[in-house]
Design a protein around this motif. Sequence first.
Motif, PDB file in Angstrom:
ATOM      1  N   HIS A  54       0.835  -1.199   0.000  1.00 17.39           N
ATOM      2  CA  HIS A  54       0.000   0.000   0.000  1.00 17.39           C
ATOM      3  C   HIS A  54       0.869   1.247   0.000  1.00 17.39           C
ATOM      4  N   ILE A  55       2.093   1.098   0.531  1.00 17.28           N
ATOM      5  CA  ILE A  55       3.026   2.213   0.617  1.00 17.28           C
ATOM      6  C   ILE A  55       4.378   1.766   0.061  1.00 17.28           C
ATOM      7  N   GLY A  56       4.884   2.519  -0.884  1.00 16.79           N
ATOM      8  CA  GLY A  56       6.246   2.343  -1.356  1.00 16.79           C
ATOM      9  C   GLY A  56       7.073   3.508  -0.832  1.00 16.79           C
ATOM     10  N   LEU A  57       8.261   3.214  -0.362  1.00 17.97           N
ATOM     11  CA  LEU A  57       9.189   4.234   0.128  1.00 17.97           C
ATOM     12  C   LEU A  57      10.497   4.058  -0.621  1.00 17.97           C
ATOM     13  N   ASN A  58      11.082   5.152  -1.118  1.00 22.62           N
ATOM     14  CA  ASN A  58      12.378   5.001  -1.771  1.00 22.62           C
ATOM     15  C   ASN A  58      13.234   6.243  -1.594  1.00 22.62           C
ATOM     16  N   THR A  59      14.550   6.042  -1.713  1.00 24.17           N
ATOM     17  CA  THR A  59      15.525   7.132  -1.649  1.00 24.17           C
ATOM     18  C   THR A  59      16.230   7.311  -2.990  1.00 24.17           C
ATOM     19  N   TRP A  60      15.688   6.757  -4.054  1.00 24.89           N
ATOM     20  CA  TRP A  60      16.345   6.781  -5.358  1.00 24.89           C
ATOM     21  C   TRP A  60      16.710   8.196  -5.801  1.00 24.89           C
ATOM     22  N   ASP A  61      15.814   9.143  -5.633  1.00 20.48           N
ATOM     23  CA  ASP A  61      16.081  10.526  -6.040  1.00 20.48           C
ATOM     24  C   ASP A  61      16.061  11.484  -4.859  1.00 20.48           C
ATOM     25  N   SER A  62      16.066  10.960  -3.631  1.00 16.16           N
ATOM     26  CA  SER A  62      15.808  11.839  -2.492  1.00 16.16           C
ATOM     27  C   SER A  62      16.664  11.574  -1.261  1.00 16.16           C
ATOM     28  N   LEU A  63      17.672  10.713  -1.357  1.00 23.59           N
ATOM     29  CA  LEU A  63      18.504  10.387  -0.206  1.00 23.59           C
ATOM     30  C   LEU A  63      19.034  11.672   0.433  1.00 23.59           C
ATOM     31  N   ASN A  64      18.792  11.823   1.739  1.00 23.50           N
ATOM     32  CA  ASN A  64      19.202  13.001   2.509  1.00 23.50           C
ATOM     33  C   ASN A  64      18.593  14.307   1.994  1.00 23.50           C
ATOM     34  N   GLY A  65      17.506  14.190   1.248  1.00 29.87           N
ATOM     35  CA  GLY A  65      16.843  15.372   0.696  1.00 29.87           C
ATOM     36  C   GLY A  65      16.049  16.126   1.750  1.00 29.87           C
ATOM     37  N   THR A  66      15.497  17.236   1.326  1.00 35.92           N
ATOM     38  CA  THR A  66      14.667  18.067   2.202  1.00 35.92           C
ATOM     39  C   THR A  66      13.247  18.116   1.658  1.00 35.92           C
ATOM     40  N   PRO A  67      12.271  18.389   2.533  1.00 34.21           N
ATOM     41  CA  PRO A  67      10.890  18.510   2.055  1.00 34.21           C
ATOM     42  C   PRO A  67      10.762  19.660   1.059  1.00 34.21           C
ATOM     43  N   PRO A  68       9.771  19.589   0.166  1.00 34.76           N
ATOM     44  CA  PRO A  68       9.568  20.697  -0.764  1.00 34.76           C
ATOM     45  C   PRO A  68       9.156  21.952   0.010  1.00 34.76           C
ATOM     46  N   PRO A  69       9.559  23.109  -0.482  1.00 33.87           N
ATOM     47  CA  PRO A  69       9.204  24.341   0.223  1.00 33.87           C
ATOM     48  C   PRO A  69       7.703  24.637   0.121  1.00 33.87           C
ATOM     49  N   GLN A  70       7.209  25.401   1.078  1.00 32.52           N
ATOM     50  CA  GLN A  70       5.807  25.838   1.052  1.00 32.52           C
ATOM     51  C   GLN A  70       5.554  26.601  -0.249  1.00 32.52           C
ATOM     52  N   GLY A  71       4.346  26.535  -0.726  1.00 28.23           N
ATOM     53  CA  GLY A  71       3.970  27.278  -1.920  1.00 28.23           C
ATOM     54  C   GLY A  71       4.275  26.563  -3.218  1.00 28.23           C
ATOM     55  N   HIS A  72       4.728  25.316  -3.159  1.00 26.77           N
ATOM     56  CA  HIS A  72       5.015  24.538  -4.354  1.00 26.77           C
ATOM     57  C   HIS A  72       3.983  23.421  -4.495  1.00 26.77           C
ATOM     58  N   THR A  73       3.843  22.930  -5.693  1.00 28.22           N
ATOM     59  CA  THR A  73       2.907  21.841  -5.925  1.00 28.22           C
ATOM     60  C   THR A  73       3.493  20.526  -5.439  1.00 28.22           C
ATOM     61  N   GLY A  74       2.630  19.559  -5.278  1.00 26.19           N
ATOM     62  CA  GLY A  74       3.049  18.234  -4.842  1.00 26.19           C
ATOM     63  C   GLY A  74       1.950  17.580  -4.032  1.00 26.19           C
ATOM     64  N   LEU A  75       2.289  16.520  -3.373  1.00 22.27           N
ATOM     65  CA  LEU A  75       1.344  15.761  -2.567  1.00 22.27           C
ATOM     66  C   LEU A  75       0.852  16.600  -1.395  1.00 22.27           C
ATOM     67  N   TYR A  76      -0.458  16.718  -1.221  1.00 22.99           N
ATOM     68  CA  TYR A  76      -1.011  17.430  -0.059  1.00 22.99           C
ATOM     69  C   TYR A  76      -0.985  16.516   1.153  1.00 22.99           C
ATOM     70  N   HIS A  77      -1.615  15.337   1.001  1.00 22.08           N
ATOM     71  CA  HIS A  77      -1.498  14.316   2.036  1.00 22.08           C
ATOM     72  C   HIS A  77      -1.925  12.968   1.488  1.00 22.08           C
ATOM     73  N   THR A  78      -1.493  11.942   2.189  1.00 21.62           N
ATOM     74  CA  THR A  78      -1.962  10.589   1.937  1.00 21.62           C
ATOM     75  C   THR A  78      -2.939  10.265   3.051  1.00 21.62           C
ATOM     76  N   ALA A  79      -4.090   9.723   2.702  1.00 30.57           N
ATOM     77  CA  ALA A  79      -5.119   9.425   3.694  1.00 30.57           C
ATOM     78  C   ALA A  79      -5.238   7.920   3.890  1.00 30.57           C
TER      79      ALA A  79
END
Length: 163
Positions: A54-79
Motif C-alpha cells: 500500500h506504501i512504497g518508500l524510496n531514496t532513489w532521487d531523495s537520499l538526505n533530501g529536504t521537504p519541498p518548500p511551502q507554496g510549491h505543488t506536490g502531494l497534499y497528504h496521503t489518507a
Amino acid sequence: MNATNPSVRIGHVHLKVADLEQAIRFYSGVLGFEVMQKFGNQAAFLSAGGYHHHIGLNTWDSLNGTPPPQGHTGLYHTAFLYPSRESLAVALLRVQNAGIPFDGASDHGVSEAVYLHDPDGNGVELYCDRPKDEWPRDADGNLAMNTAPLDVAALIAMARDAS
C-alpha cells in the motif's frame, strides 16, 4: 460521458524519502504497516493485511533530501482509512505515544480525521468513515460535508479504555 468504474480504487502511494529507516520506523513502527519487501537500503514496500504493498518508500532521487518548500505543488497528504472508529483511536494512541504532534483534527460529517506529518514532511490523514446512511445531506439530498472540531482526546481515551 465517461464514468469511472465504481470498483476502481487507489492501490498504493509511493513516496520519495530522505532516510529509508526513519520512514520505515514511522509507517511500520508507529502506523503499524508491515514491511513486505526491502530493496537493500534504497526502497521498501509496506502493507496492511498482506497485500503486496500500500506504501512504497524510496531514496532513489531523495537520499538526505529536504521537504519541498511551502507554496510549491506536490502531494497534499496521503489518507489512511481505518475500518472503525475504534481502530482509528488505537492508531491515534500509537501516534501520540510516539511523540508525533497532530496538525489538526476535523469532523467532516462523513468522516472523522486527524492530520499529521511523516518524518519527510509529507501530510498524513488518519480517518474513519461514518456509515453512508449517516452522511449529512442538504434539503435537496446533496452531500453536505463540513469541517467541525473533532475531540481527539475522547478518541484516544476510547483506545486507552479498550486496552
